[in-house]
Design a protein around this motif. Sequence first.
Motif, PDB file in Angstrom:
ATOM      1  N   LEU A   1       7.627 -12.172   4.323  1.00  0.00           N
ATOM      2  CA  LEU A   1       7.009 -12.478   3.194  1.00  0.00           C
ATOM      3  C   LEU A   1       7.562 -13.749   3.222  1.00  0.00           C
ATOM      4  O   LEU A   1       9.284 -13.863   2.913  1.00  0.00           O
ATOM      5  CB  LEU A   1       7.063 -12.293   1.124  1.00  0.00           C
ATOM      6  N   LYS A   2       7.338 -15.104   2.765  1.00  0.00           N
ATOM      7  CA  LYS A   2       7.149 -15.963   2.655  1.00  0.00           C
ATOM      8  C   LYS A   2       7.511 -16.619   0.612  1.00  0.00           C
ATOM      9  O   LYS A   2       6.908 -16.067   0.018  1.00  0.00           O
ATOM     10  CB  LYS A   2       6.860 -17.202   2.986  1.00  0.00           C
ATOM     11  N   LEU A   3       8.711 -16.461  -0.202  1.00  0.00           N
ATOM     12  CA  LEU A   3       8.875 -16.303  -1.360  1.00  0.00           C
ATOM     13  C   LEU A   3       9.136 -17.762  -1.913  1.00  0.00           C
ATOM     14  O   LEU A   3       9.346 -18.441  -0.984  1.00  0.00           O
ATOM     15  CB  LEU A   3      10.076 -15.591  -1.965  1.00  0.00           C
ATOM     16  N   ASP A   4       8.216 -17.924  -3.282  1.00  0.00           N
ATOM     17  CA  ASP A   4       8.412 -19.707  -3.318  1.00  0.00           C
ATOM     18  C   ASP A   4       8.719 -19.086  -5.182  1.00  0.00           C
ATOM     19  O   ASP A   4       8.548 -18.074  -5.386  1.00  0.00           O
ATOM     20  CB  ASP A   4       6.543 -20.017  -3.691  1.00  0.00           C
ATOM     21  N   GLU A   5       8.751 -19.840  -5.648  1.00  0.00           N
ATOM     22  CA  GLU A   5       9.059 -19.994  -7.563  1.00  0.00           C
ATOM     23  C   GLU A   5       8.107 -18.817  -8.397  1.00  0.00           C
ATOM     24  O   GLU A   5       9.007 -17.609  -8.389  1.00  0.00           O
ATOM     25  CB  GLU A   5       8.788 -21.540  -7.621  1.00  0.00           C
ATOM     26  N   GLN A   6       6.870 -18.518  -7.912  1.00  0.00           N
ATOM     27  CA  GLN A   6       6.233 -17.732  -8.394  1.00  0.00           C
ATOM     28  C   GLN A   6       5.247 -17.197  -7.581  1.00  0.00           C
ATOM     29  O   GLN A   6       4.306 -16.528  -8.217  1.00  0.00           O
ATOM     30  CB  GLN A   6       5.560 -18.694  -9.547  1.00  0.00           C
TER      31      GLN A   6
ATOM     32  N   GLY B   1       0.623  -1.355   0.234  1.00  0.00           N
ATOM     33  CA  GLY B   1      -0.177  -0.162   0.101  1.00  0.00           C
ATOM     34  C   GLY B   1       0.659   1.705  -0.154  1.00  0.00           C
ATOM     35  O   GLY B   1       0.288   2.408   0.016  1.00  0.00           O
ATOM     36  N   SER B   2       2.328   1.304   0.071  1.00  0.00           N
ATOM     37  CA  SER B   2       2.896   2.140   0.338  1.00  0.00           C
ATOM     38  C   SER B   2       4.131   2.434  -0.476  1.00  0.00           C
ATOM     39  O   SER B   2       4.303   0.706  -0.440  1.00  0.00           O
ATOM     40  CB  SER B   2       3.222   2.866   1.659  1.00  0.00           C
ATOM     41  N   TRP B   3       4.872   2.770  -0.992  1.00  0.00           N
ATOM     42  CA  TRP B   3       6.710   2.410  -1.453  1.00  0.00           C
ATOM     43  C   TRP B   3       7.100   1.567  -0.463  1.00  0.00           C
ATOM     44  O   TRP B   3       7.623   1.598   0.133  1.00  0.00           O
ATOM     45  CB  TRP B   3       7.114   3.561  -1.051  1.00  0.00           C
ATOM     46  N   ALA B   4       8.024   0.668  -1.443  1.00  0.00           N
ATOM     47  CA  ALA B   4       9.048  -0.496  -0.555  1.00  0.00           C
ATOM     48  C   ALA B   4       9.946   0.364  -0.857  1.00  0.00           C
ATOM     49  O   ALA B   4      10.736   0.190  -1.754  1.00  0.00           O
ATOM     50  CB  ALA B   4       8.684  -1.651  -1.421  1.00  0.00           C
ATOM     51  N   SER B   5      10.618   0.502   0.772  1.00  0.00           N
ATOM     52  CA  SER B   5      12.089   1.181   0.289  1.00  0.00           C
ATOM     53  C   SER B   5      13.104   0.405   0.444  1.00  0.00           C
ATOM     54  O   SER B   5      14.021   1.295   0.279  1.00  0.00           O
ATOM     55  CB  SER B   5      11.594   2.175   1.110  1.00  0.00           C
ATOM     56  N   CYS B   6      13.206  -1.002   1.745  1.00  0.00           N
ATOM     57  CA  CYS B   6      14.312  -1.321   1.986  1.00  0.00           C
ATOM     58  C   CYS B   6      13.488  -2.500   1.685  1.00  0.00           C
ATOM     59  O   CYS B   6      12.769  -3.130   1.676  1.00  0.00           O
ATOM     60  CB  CYS B   6      14.734  -0.892   2.898  1.00  0.00           C
ATOM     61  N   LEU B   7      14.715  -3.584   1.881  1.00  0.00           N
ATOM     62  CA  LEU B   7      15.098  -4.925   1.517  1.00  0.00           C
ATOM     63  C   LEU B   7      15.593  -6.139   1.870  1.00  0.00           C
ATOM     64  O   LEU B   7      17.137  -5.079   2.507  1.00  0.00           O
ATOM     65  CB  LEU B   7      14.452  -5.377  -0.162  1.00  0.00           C
ATOM     66  N   GLN B   8      15.790  -6.880   2.905  1.00  0.00           N
ATOM     67  CA  GLN B   8      16.741  -7.905   3.551  1.00  0.00           C
ATOM     68  C   GLN B   8      15.428  -9.059   3.084  1.00  0.00           C
ATOM     69  O   GLN B   8      14.571  -9.859   2.721  1.00  0.00           O
ATOM     70  CB  GLN B   8      17.105  -7.412   5.017  1.00  0.00           C
ATOM     71  N   TYR B   9      17.128 -10.451   3.550  1.00  0.00           N
ATOM     72  CA  TYR B   9      16.892 -11.625   2.884  1.00  0.00           C
ATOM     73  C   TYR B   9      17.105 -12.802   3.075  1.00  0.00           C
ATOM     74  O   TYR B   9      18.142 -12.710   3.816  1.00  0.00           O
ATOM     75  CB  TYR B   9      16.751 -11.983   1.447  1.00  0.00           C
ATOM     76  N   ASP B  10      16.633 -13.980   4.021  1.00  0.00           N
ATOM     77  CA  ASP B  10      16.715 -14.985   4.566  1.00  0.00           C
ATOM     78  C   ASP B  10      17.023 -16.153   3.574  1.00  0.00           C
ATOM     79  O   ASP B  10      15.917 -16.716   2.974  1.00  0.00           O
ATOM     80  CB  ASP B  10      15.771 -15.090   6.046  1.00  0.00           C
TER      81      ASP B  10
ATOM     82  N   SER C   1       3.686 -15.193   0.359  1.00  0.00           N
ATOM     83  CA  SER C   1       3.176 -15.381   1.204  1.00  0.00           C
ATOM     84  C   SER C   1       2.970 -14.415   2.078  1.00  0.00           C
ATOM     85  O   SER C   1       4.238 -14.741   2.452  1.00  0.00           O
ATOM     86  CB  SER C   1       2.033 -16.681   2.030  1.00  0.00           C
ATOM     87  N   VAL C   2       2.149 -13.562   2.303  1.00  0.00           N
ATOM     88  CA  VAL C   2       2.391 -12.114   4.069  1.00  0.00           C
ATOM     89  C   VAL C   2       2.684 -13.427   5.445  1.00  0.00           C
ATOM     90  O   VAL C   2       1.424 -13.727   5.624  1.00  0.00           O
ATOM     91  CB  VAL C   2       1.342 -11.424   3.494  1.00  0.00           C
ATOM     92  N   ILE C   3       3.535 -12.977   6.002  1.00  0.00           N
ATOM     93  CA  ILE C   3       3.679 -14.443   7.414  1.00  0.00           C
ATOM     94  C   ILE C   3       3.216 -13.015   8.008  1.00  0.00           C
ATOM     95  O   ILE C   3       2.232 -13.423   9.142  1.00  0.00           O
ATOM     96  CB  ILE C   3       4.828 -14.444   7.245  1.00  0.00           C
ATOM     97  N   THR C   4       3.875 -11.975   8.740  1.00  0.00           N
ATOM     98  CA  THR C   4       2.890 -10.666   9.228  1.00  0.00           C
ATOM     99  C   THR C   4       3.779  -9.883   9.132  1.00  0.00           C
ATOM    100  O   THR C   4       4.251  -9.465   7.986  1.00  0.00           O
ATOM    101  CB  THR C   4       3.880 -11.113  11.037  1.00  0.00           C
TER     102      THR C   4
ATOM    103  N   PHE D   1      11.245  -9.609   3.597  1.00  0.00           N
ATOM    104  CA  PHE D   1      11.235  -8.184   5.170  1.00  0.00           C
ATOM    105  C   PHE D   1      11.414  -7.454   3.830  1.00  0.00           C
ATOM    106  O   PHE D   1      12.435  -6.734   3.196  1.00  0.00           O
ATOM    107  CB  PHE D   1      12.657  -7.973   5.851  1.00  0.00           C
ATOM    108  N   VAL D   2      10.396  -6.658   4.462  1.00  0.00           N
ATOM    109  CA  VAL D   2      10.406  -5.019   3.074  1.00  0.00           C
ATOM    110  C   VAL D   2       9.977  -4.190   3.878  1.00  0.00           C
ATOM    111  O   VAL D   2       8.620  -3.965   4.911  1.00  0.00           O
ATOM    112  CB  VAL D   2       9.495  -5.795   2.033  1.00  0.00           C
ATOM    113  N   GLY D   3      10.216  -3.510   4.180  1.00  0.00           N
ATOM    114  CA  GLY D   3       9.985  -2.300   4.211  1.00  0.00           C
ATOM    115  C   GLY D   3       9.477  -1.261   4.119  1.00  0.00           C
ATOM    116  O   GLY D   3       9.874  -0.820   2.461  1.00  0.00           O
TER     117      GLY D   3
END
Length: 401
Positions: free
Chosen positions: A186-191, A159-168, A194-197, A175-177
Amino acid sequence: MAAEIHSRPQSSRLVLLNKIEGHSDGVNAAVLIPKEDGVITVSEDRTIRVWLKRDSGQYWPSIYHTVSSPCSCMSYHHESRRIFIGQDNGAVVVIYTFFIHLKVDLQRVCVCVCAAHQNRVSDLIFSLESQWVISTGHDKSISWMSTQSGSMLGRHSFGSWASCLQYDKDTQHAFVGDHSGQITLLKLDEQTCSVITTLKGHEGSVGVLYWDPVQRWLFSGASDHSVIMWDIGGRQGRTLLLQGHHEKVQALRYLPLTRQLVSCSADGGITVWNMETTREEAPQWQDSDSCQKCEQPFFWNIKQMWDSKTLGLRQHHCRKCGKAICGKCSSKRSTYPIMGFEFQVRMCDDCYDTIKEEDRTPLATFHEGKHNIGHMDMDPSRGLMVTCGTMIFDISPPRLD
């Protein structure tokens, strides 16, 4: 000023080793080249430059490449010899450098361009394990693409500009700020994804994230001048608030060996936090219609003001206990570093009396970077830090003594 290289952050002070100047516009990212005396920078002037240290001790632009749009962010992967560039036009550029002792002409290397976003790319990360480039942009989205096929795999909108990112990389969690002050897990899959929290704690736009996969701590810095540590691994919602900047926090790095956190802000401030000590969580602010000390009504409590024939007071909060209090019951100010308050903050009179002088001992050190720090990279093994951004010009009138 393009970049600064400093000595070990755990020393008593930071020592300026070199200034790297040459870009004609602001520098948005700078990274130290592992095992080499070199720095890679990208700029609003549309150039990618590799600066090598010469015999004179100065850094000079040995290699440069010009792209079609201003460069907004960068990720460099030393093992695969690839530079990933985010651009103002929403494209992600992948440069296969094939470094041979850094003797390479970037004009002749293989370049791959992918239209990842419809607006400025704000952050990106390359995952060697999945061969993905994950990026966020000002089109309010996160996207991930395959570097093997060059195809876009998935996209998710916010709903807003995605400004920063980290990835496990182990769990494929991102993680998107964003500019609303939220952090989305978010949990990323091949395509799909899903939003976790959603993590909510900042009162301003989130400008930078840093993920420590060992402790499973997430650090976030925002325009509210604060840093928050989120204990993701503990799964108990534990958060630590750190306030030691006068401007928005734009760069973060956690050093696990020395248990230190380094944060940088827009006014050039560099703060080194001691994360080895046991800290206390800042309390949640309590809601009340009247002062929880003297019971005088706040200005929106019409009924109590009418019944007591008194004017309503402005509401404040004690930073130590979180109670809603009036100005008369919170006339004192104090630092309280164990709770992250390195500057003086409002305290109710009762809490102020409980603070001992040793409780005010700082748990952070402060340094001056001399320029707007928009990005920072570190090599702890060599005790080096590089910062980049734009110059700060002092336009304040001279002080009269």
